[in-house]
Design a protein around this motif. Sequence first.
Motif, PDB file in Angstrom:
ATOM      1  N   SER A   1      33.916  37.492  34.059  1.00 34.83           N
ATOM      2  CA  SER A   1      34.129  38.800  34.686  1.00 34.83           C
ATOM      3  C   SER A   1      32.875  39.364  35.340  1.00 34.83           C
ATOM      4  O   SER A   1      32.939  40.408  35.995  1.00 34.83           O
ATOM      5  N   ALA A   2      31.733  38.691  35.183  1.00 36.12           N
ATOM      6  CA  ALA A   2      30.464  39.246  35.683  1.00 36.12           C
ATOM      7  C   ALA A   2      30.459  39.422  37.192  1.00 36.12           C
ATOM      8  O   ALA A   2      29.847  40.359  37.720  1.00 36.12           O
ATOM      9  N   ALA A   3      31.138  38.532  37.916  1.00 37.36           N
ATOM     10  CA  ALA A   3      31.122  38.590  39.378  1.00 37.36           C
ATOM     11  C   ALA A   3      32.119  39.589  39.937  1.00 37.36           C
ATOM     12  O   ALA A   3      32.301  39.662  41.153  1.00 37.36           O
ATOM     13  N   GLY A   4      32.758  40.370  39.081  1.00 37.86           N
ATOM     14  CA  GLY A   4      33.720  41.353  39.555  1.00 37.86           C
ATOM     15  C   GLY A   4      35.128  40.811  39.476  1.00 37.86           C
ATOM     16  O   GLY A   4      35.638  40.513  38.402  1.00 37.86           O
ATOM     17  N   GLY A   5      35.763  40.653  40.617  1.00 33.58           N
ATOM     18  CA  GLY A   5      37.145  40.189  40.662  1.00 33.58           C
ATOM     19  C   GLY A   5      37.290  38.746  40.224  1.00 33.58           C
ATOM     20  O   GLY A   5      36.398  37.920  40.410  1.00 33.58           O
ATOM     21  N   VAL A   6      38.442  38.446  39.624  1.00 35.20           N
ATOM     22  CA  VAL A   6      38.769  37.096  39.190  1.00 35.20           C
ATOM     23  C   VAL A   6      39.972  36.619  39.998  1.00 35.20           C
ATOM     24  O   VAL A   6      40.970  37.341  40.119  1.00 35.20           O
ATOM     25  N   THR A   7      39.884  35.428  40.586  1.00 39.83           N
ATOM     26  CA  THR A   7      40.993  34.898  41.370  1.00 39.83           C
ATOM     27  C   THR A   7      42.163  34.555  40.460  1.00 39.83           C
ATOM     28  O   THR A   7      42.013  34.396  39.242  1.00 39.83           O
ATOM     29  N   ASP A   8      43.334  34.433  41.069  1.00 32.60           N
ATOM     30  CA  ASP A   8      44.520  34.073  40.292  1.00 32.60           C
ATOM     31  C   ASP A   8      44.323  32.734  39.601  1.00 32.60           C
ATOM     32  O   ASP A   8      44.730  32.555  38.440  1.00 32.60           O
ATOM     33  N   GLU A   9      43.703  31.786  40.300  1.00 26.36           N
ATOM     34  CA  GLU A   9      43.495  30.468  39.714  1.00 26.36           C
ATOM     35  C   GLU A   9      42.505  30.541  38.555  1.00 26.36           C
ATOM     36  O   GLU A   9      42.701  29.887  37.515  1.00 26.36           O
ATOM     37  N   GLN A  10      41.465  31.350  38.693  1.00 29.55           N
ATOM     38  CA  GLN A  10      40.521  31.511  37.589  1.00 29.55           C
ATOM     39  C   GLN A  10      41.196  32.162  36.385  1.00 29.55           C
ATOM     40  O   GLN A  10      40.941  31.777  35.237  1.00 29.55           O
ATOM     41  N   TYR A  11      42.042  33.128  36.638  1.00 26.50           N
ATOM     42  CA  TYR A  11      42.755  33.776  35.532  1.00 26.50           C
ATOM     43  C   TYR A  11      43.664  32.780  34.815  1.00 26.50           C
ATOM     44  O   TYR A  11      43.741  32.773  33.573  1.00 26.50           O
ATOM     45  N   ARG A  12      44.352  31.945  35.591  1.00 24.56           N
ATOM     46  CA  ARG A  12      45.211  30.928  34.977  1.00 24.56           C
ATOM     47  C   ARG A  12      44.390  29.983  34.115  1.00 24.56           C
ATOM     48  O   ARG A  12      44.775  29.641  32.987  1.00 24.56           O
ATOM     49  N   ARG A  13      43.245  29.575  34.608  1.00 23.01           N
ATOM     50  CA  ARG A  13      42.396  28.657  33.852  1.00 23.01           C
ATOM     51  C   ARG A  13      41.806  29.336  32.617  1.00 23.01           C
ATOM     52  O   ARG A  13      41.668  28.721  31.555  1.00 23.01           O
ATOM     53  N   LEU A  14      41.425  30.617  32.768  1.00 26.84           N
ATOM     54  CA  LEU A  14      40.903  31.352  31.620  1.00 26.84           C
ATOM     55  C   LEU A  14      41.951  31.439  30.510  1.00 26.84           C
ATOM     56  O   LEU A  14      41.643  31.253  29.317  1.00 26.84           O
ATOM     57  N   THR A  15      43.187  31.700  30.897  1.00 26.36           N
ATOM     58  CA  THR A  15      44.270  31.770  29.909  1.00 26.36           C
ATOM     59  C   THR A  15      44.445  30.433  29.196  1.00 26.36           C
ATOM     60  O   THR A  15      44.641  30.387  27.968  1.00 26.36           O
ATOM     61  N   ALA A  16      44.330  29.348  29.961  1.00 26.06           N
ATOM     62  CA  ALA A  16      44.470  28.023  29.352  1.00 26.06           C
ATOM     63  C   ALA A  16      43.340  27.756  28.356  1.00 26.06           C
ATOM     64  O   ALA A  16      43.571  27.226  27.257  1.00 26.06           O
ATOM     65  N   ILE A  17      42.131  28.150  28.699  1.00 26.79           N
ATOM     66  CA  ILE A  17      40.991  27.934  27.795  1.00 26.79           C
ATOM     67  C   ILE A  17      41.138  28.809  26.556  1.00 26.79           C
ATOM     68  O   ILE A  17      40.818  28.392  25.428  1.00 26.79           O
ATOM     69  N   GLU A  18      41.628  30.036  26.733  1.00 30.25           N
ATOM     70  CA  GLU A  18      41.847  30.903  25.572  1.00 30.25           C
ATOM     71  C   GLU A  18      42.824  30.263  24.594  1.00 30.25           C
ATOM     72  O   GLU A  18      42.652  30.340  23.371  1.00 30.25           O
TER      73      GLU A  18
END
Length: 724
Positions: free
Chosen positions: A700-717
């Motif tokens: 989240s440090a860079a501000g906005g998160v792309t949809d693809e990054q959010y999907r990947r973050l959810t997978a890592i969680e």
Amino acid sequence: MSAEHQSEMPLGRNVMLEYATDALEYATDALQRNLLFWDVLRQRSEEYYRHKAMAMPHVLSFDLEVVLDARDFECPVNFWLAHIEPPAGVEIDPLKRPFVVFDPRAGHGPGIGGFKADSELGVAMRAGHACYFVGFTPDPMPQQTVEEVMHAHARFLEAVIARHAKAEGRPCVIGNCQAGWAVMMLAAVRPELFGPIIIAGTPLSYWAGQKGQNPMRYSGGLLGGSWLTALTSDVGGGRFDGSHLVSNFENLDPSNSLWTKYYHLWANVDSEAPRFLEFEKWWGGHVDLSAEEMQWIVDELFIGNRLATAELVTGDGVRIDLRHIDSPILCFCSEGDNITPPPQALGWICDLYRTDDDIVAAGQTIVYAVHASVGHLGIFVSGSVTRKEHQEFISNIDLIDVLPPGLYEAVMTPKTDETANPEWVEGDWLVRFEPRSLADVAAIVRPDPDDERRFATAKRVSDINLGLYRTLMQPFVRAQANAGVAEWLHRMTPAELPYEWFSERNPLMSPLADLAERVKEERRPVSGDNWLVNLQENYSRCVVATLDGWRDLRDSAVERWFMAFYGSPVTQALVGLGASDAPPRPHPGQTPECIALVERRMAEIHTRIGEGGLREAALRGLVYISMGGGGADERAFNALRGMRGEYSELSLASFKQAVREQFLALRLDQQAALDAIPAMLAGETQSRDKVMKVIRRVVSAAGGVTDEQYRRLTAIEGMFAEPG
């Protein structure tokens, strides 16, 4: 005359009187300007001879301590290493990596990398880095070679590393212009000596360029090859006069060299003298090269173009292959540079690699930045460039050092009130390193197979002419050459003769200093609305337009002749380049050795894909998420430092290696790398939540998160969630 009587005068008489008054005012001013202008040229000459008489002339604006003088080495060369003393109020952090600036040796003396406070050295010291400078004396050691210089540079870096054994990271090395290719050659042979490498305005692909824009690349073919280099060195008694190189640069822009820079001084002589003299001190500080060095540079690089295709081999049998450089390489160039245009600065990437996967397989990180307009010298001396590009490169040097293998472009945007997490942005610009492909670089370089054959033909013609010269003429020329002839010819060169004319060695210049002082006391500048000032400006514009027109006509004629002669099938057949689909140069990325190396590296990574624990799993997750976005953001990296702080035993070098290994694992087999994460986390239930918080903070440090990054973050969680 009273205003009443003037009003009674005929209109024509009033106008004539005004014209005569303006003419007298302008004539007085012009005479004073001429005397002051000539006095500035006299000062330039005197400064030139004072500078030339120094033991180690340079134009650095910082105090220095000479650490090593390579003239004392077993194989002596005329280079020296100096530690730069930080200015008052600047504190150096002993744990930060040192910076070493290598200055270009292309006819001018050393110091351009530290010419002023806002310079590469100045910015690095203000950022807390210890700084070193590699300079050289005007006179080369007899018969010194490029390879001997390279070995001396290696000893310099060894000394810097020894002096900063506790620093975190190997030295960052900056190579300006011609020094850049020397740095790259050494890094290919001794990669263990280097941290990140910044090459600014450095030509590495000498045949590259755009038709109608980059005429300097035709010089070798126009002159029939390097035989003239050999002749010049022989006449010079085994030394190549550096003033010839300076003249080559000046010939690129005759309107500036012959008129504009002097007219600007003359028109603003009351205020312009200090800036003019400061710059001319460097521009006119000519240095020589040995015949052996210059011949090698012209034959192997400028005409031969053999560096980017791994064709060069050292005397002890080591191939100089730029793919062996394991440090990040940052190439900084400019669209406004007519000496090292972007195709010559970046063309080596297309020469060396065939695919994007080749870059990754070689483990090489390449970053490029293209300025829109600054000229060649502005890359090193422009204050605006230093405060923006160089400052951002230096402040983000650790981020550059840990970038995963691949090709990136440095993209800078202004920091504003709307910038997210501004506390993680150093300086006034936000830097992102966005992934690029070979296709992006090729769009800048525009490789042309037909041009490749033309320049290869020019290389073979050069070899023939050089052989003929050495057989038929060289013995005679060397027999006639002597030190007296060499000195006389040097004094007659266009780059040297003006210093003689305007120095106090010329009896006519002796009274000029006193006259100039008297003029300053009686100075009567012309008013800006004088009609003759407008005429003067119009005349100057006409001179510039005429010289620019002549330059364009000359360059166009040279290009047409080069293309026609060296592109002729007859010329190509005569030198042994007959009709064939084979490229005239080998491309190392296609060799069996390179293919086998890539396969071995991929196999090694595949066998280790499941190795590691919580730390490796966390880094793998972060890299996976970042691969779904638009590149590396300095804010995310500064937040990532906090994650690294969780593992204080991990050095920067180890951290870099860990990031690269996880990137390569994901690049090789993404699904297998992700599937291995749960096994890597086995037995780490208590620390998973803590590490996951760090991962979220970094993402989240860079501000906005792309949809693809959010999907990947959810997978890592999901992978980090505690089992059962």
